[in-house]
Design a protein around this motif. Structure first.
Motif, PDB file in Angstrom:
ATOM      1  N   LEU A   1      10.643 -11.608   4.710  1.00 41.64           N
ATOM      2  CA  LEU A   1      11.578 -10.871   5.559  1.00 41.64           C
ATOM      3  C   LEU A   1      11.316  -9.375   5.495  1.00 41.64           C
ATOM      4  O   LEU A   1      11.455  -8.665   6.500  1.00 41.64           O
ATOM      5  CB  LEU A   1      13.007 -11.187   5.134  1.00 41.64           C
ATOM      6  CG  LEU A   1      13.473 -12.614   5.451  1.00 41.64           C
ATOM      7  CD1 LEU A   1      14.770 -12.933   4.717  1.00 41.64           C
ATOM      8  CD2 LEU A   1      13.659 -12.786   6.951  1.00 41.64           C
ATOM      9  N   GLY A   2      10.925  -8.891   4.324  1.00 42.23           N
ATOM     10  CA  GLY A   2      10.602  -7.477   4.194  1.00 42.23           C
ATOM     11  C   GLY A   2       9.389  -7.090   5.019  1.00 42.23           C
ATOM     12  O   GLY A   2       9.362  -6.023   5.649  1.00 42.23           O
TER      13      GLY A   2
ATOM     14  N   GLY B   1       7.347  -4.120   9.242  1.00 38.56           N
ATOM     15  CA  GLY B   1       6.353  -4.036  10.306  1.00 38.56           C
ATOM     16  C   GLY B   1       6.969  -3.700  11.649  1.00 38.56           C
ATOM     17  O   GLY B   1       6.468  -2.837  12.383  1.00 38.56           O
ATOM     18  N   LEU B   2       8.079  -4.357  11.983  1.00 35.02           N
ATOM     19  CA  LEU B   2       8.725  -4.112  13.275  1.00 35.02           C
ATOM     20  C   LEU B   2       9.351  -2.727  13.338  1.00 35.02           C
ATOM     21  O   LEU B   2       9.245  -2.035  14.352  1.00 35.02           O
ATOM     22  CB  LEU B   2       9.776  -5.186  13.535  1.00 35.02           C
ATOM     23  CG  LEU B   2       9.243  -6.592  13.836  1.00 35.02           C
ATOM     24  CD1 LEU B   2      10.389  -7.587  13.928  1.00 35.02           C
ATOM     25  CD2 LEU B   2       8.446  -6.592  15.132  1.00 35.02           C
TER      26      LEU B   2
ATOM     27  N   LEU C   1       0.071  -2.075   8.660  1.00 28.04           N
ATOM     28  CA  LEU C   1      -0.055  -1.343   7.398  1.00 28.04           C
ATOM     29  C   LEU C   1       1.263  -1.380   6.605  1.00 28.04           C
ATOM     30  O   LEU C   1       1.248  -1.516   5.375  1.00 28.04           O
ATOM     31  CB  LEU C   1      -0.466   0.101   7.667  1.00 28.04           C
ATOM     32  CG  LEU C   1      -1.878   0.301   8.233  1.00 28.04           C
ATOM     33  CD1 LEU C   1      -2.124   1.770   8.548  1.00 28.04           C
ATOM     34  CD2 LEU C   1      -2.931  -0.221   7.260  1.00 28.04           C
ATOM     35  N   ALA C   2       2.379  -1.267   7.312  1.00 27.98           N
ATOM     36  CA  ALA C   2       3.678  -1.338   6.638  1.00 27.98           C
ATOM     37  C   ALA C   2       3.894  -2.722   6.033  1.00 27.98           C
ATOM     38  O   ALA C   2       4.377  -2.857   4.902  1.00 27.98           O
ATOM     39  CB  ALA C   2       4.795  -1.010   7.626  1.00 27.98           C
ATOM     40  N   GLY C   3       3.525  -3.766   6.784  1.00 25.96           N
ATOM     41  CA  GLY C   3       3.639  -5.120   6.251  1.00 25.96           C
ATOM     42  C   GLY C   3       2.753  -5.335   5.042  1.00 25.96           C
ATOM     43  O   GLY C   3       3.155  -6.000   4.077  1.00 25.96           O
TER      44      GLY C   3
ATOM     45  N   ALA D   1       3.342  -9.247   9.514  1.00 23.65           N
ATOM     46  CA  ALA D   1       3.742  -8.104  10.336  1.00 23.65           C
ATOM     47  C   ALA D   1       3.004  -8.097  11.668  1.00 23.65           C
ATOM     48  O   ALA D   1       3.588  -7.745  12.708  1.00 23.65           O
ATOM     49  CB  ALA D   1       3.475  -6.803   9.574  1.00 23.65           C
ATOM     50  N   ALA D   2       1.724  -8.478  11.664  1.00 25.86           N
ATOM     51  CA  ALA D   2       0.959  -8.522  12.912  1.00 25.86           C
ATOM     52  C   ALA D   2       1.550  -9.530  13.891  1.00 25.86           C
ATOM     53  O   ALA D   2       1.700  -9.246  15.091  1.00 25.86           O
ATOM     54  CB  ALA D   2      -0.496  -8.864  12.612  1.00 25.86           C
TER      55      ALA D   2
END
Length: 289
Positions: free
Chosen positions: A162-163, A168-169, A200-202, A229-230
Motif C-alpha cells: 500500500l505504501g 508512487g501515485l 522511483l518513489a515506489g 508503483a509503475a
C-alpha cells in the motif's frame, strides 16, 4: 506518445485547473492509501473495516460520479459482490484469490438480469453493463489485501504494498501538477516524467519497508516497490484518459453537475488503488516464494 510541452496564453487557465486537479488527486490518494495502510498495520479486523469502507465509497463514487445507467441496480450488485468477496476471503484466507472466482461467476448472470429488469428505461445497455462490470472486478480485487495480510509476513507485506502504491501515485500526481510533459495524449494532463518519479518513489518505499525480509532483501524490495508503483501510475493514466474521452451524459443531453462531477476524482483514485492490488499480490508472491 505525443510530445506537447508548449503552453500558450490561452491554455494557461486550463493548465492551472489541471494542476489543481492533480493536487486534489494526490491528496485523495494519500487519504485512501493511508486508511488502508493503517488498517493493515492494526490487524486483520481493522483492515477488513478499512476495505469495506473503501469498497462502499468506490461503489457510490463510481456509480453516481460517472452517471452509470441503471446505477440503483448497480449499487445492489456492488454491495453484494463486495460482501461476497470479503466473506469468502475471510472464510478461506489462505486460498489466494480462488474464493472470489465464484463471486464473479455468480455476478455474470445477475448483470444480465439487472439489465433486463430495467424495463422501458433500458437505454445505453452496453455502457451500463461495462461500467458495472469494471466496478465489480475492482471491488473483488480490493479484497486481495486481506489475502496478503493473512500470509506469512503479511503484517510487513501489506503496508509495504500500500505504501508503494500510495507513494508512487502521490509523487506522480504532484509531478504532473508541475510538469505534465511530454504527454501521453494531447488532451490528458499526464506526462512521462510523472511515471518515472512515481516508480522511483515506489522503489524507495519498497527498499525501506522490505529490507527486513530475507526473500526480498537487496534489490528485490526496490524492484517490487518500483513495479507496483509503475502498475498504479499506468492505471491512473488510463483512468485519466477514460475520463477525458468519455462524457457523463449521452450525446445531446446536458452533463450532470454538482456532486456527480465532484465524485469523479474519488472514483478515479479508488479504482486505481483497487485494480493495482492483484498486480501487487502477484509480484510479491512471485518474488518472495
Amino acid at each position: 506518445m505525443t510530445v506537447d510541452s508548449s503552453v500558450t496564453p490561452e491554455q494557461q487557465p486550463r493548465a492551472a485547473a489541471a494542476g489543481a486537479l492533480q493536487i486534489q488527486l494526490a491528496m485523495l490518494t494519500a487519504l485512501a492509501g493511508g486508511v488502508l495502510a493503517a488498517g493493515s498495520y492494526l490487524g486483520s479486523v481493522a483492515l477488513l473495516v478499512a476495505v469495506c469502507a473503501v469498497q462502499l465509497l468506490l461503489t457510490l463514487s463510481w456509480l453516481f460520479g460517472t452517471a452509470v445507467p441503471g446505477r440503483m441496480g448497480g449499487l445492489v450488485l456492488g454491495v453484494l459482490a463486495a460482501a461476497g468477496a470479503d466473506a469468502a476471503i475471510m472464510h478461506w484466507p489462505h486460498s489466494g484469490y480462488s474464493p472470489v472466482v465464484g463471486v464473479l461467476g455468480m455476478a455474470v448472470p445477475l448483470l444480465f438480469v439487472h439489465q433486463l429488469s430495467r424495463g422501458v428505461v433500458r437505454t445505453r445497455v452496453l455502457e451500463s453493463l461495462a461500467d458495472i462490470t469494471v466496478l465489480l472486478v475492482a471491488l473483488v480485487a480490493l479484497a486481495g489485501l486481506m489475502v496478503l495480510r493473512e500470509q506469512s509476513n503479511g503484517d510487513i507485506l501489506t503496508p509495504a504494498v500500500l505504501g508503494a502504491i500510495t507513494a508512487g501515485l502521490v509523487a506522480a500526481h504532484f509531478t504532473d501538477a508541475v510538469f505534465p510533459a511530454p504527454r501521453f495524449d494531447p488532451e490528458v494532463d499526464r506526462g512521462l516524467p510523472a511515471v518515472v518519479v512515481g516508480v522511483l518513489a515506489g522503489a524507495a518505499v519498497g527498499t525501506l519497508s522490505l529490507h527486513r525480509m530475507i526473500d526480498l532483501a537487496g534489490g528485490r524490495g526496490a524492484f517490487v516497490g518500483a513495479s507496483i508503483a509503475a502498475v498504479a501510475c499506468l492505471l491512473s493514466i488510463g483512468a485519466a484518459f477514460s475520463g477525458v474521452h468519455t462524457s457523463l451524459a449521452p450525446a445531446g443531453t446536458a452533463a450532470p453537475a454538482g456532486p456527480a462531477v465532484r465524485l469523479r476524482p474519488v472514483a478515479a483514485v479508488l479504482m486505481t488503488v483497487a485494480l493495482s492490488t492483484p498486480a501487487a499480490y502477484v509480484l510479491v508472491n512471485a518474488l518472495s516464494g
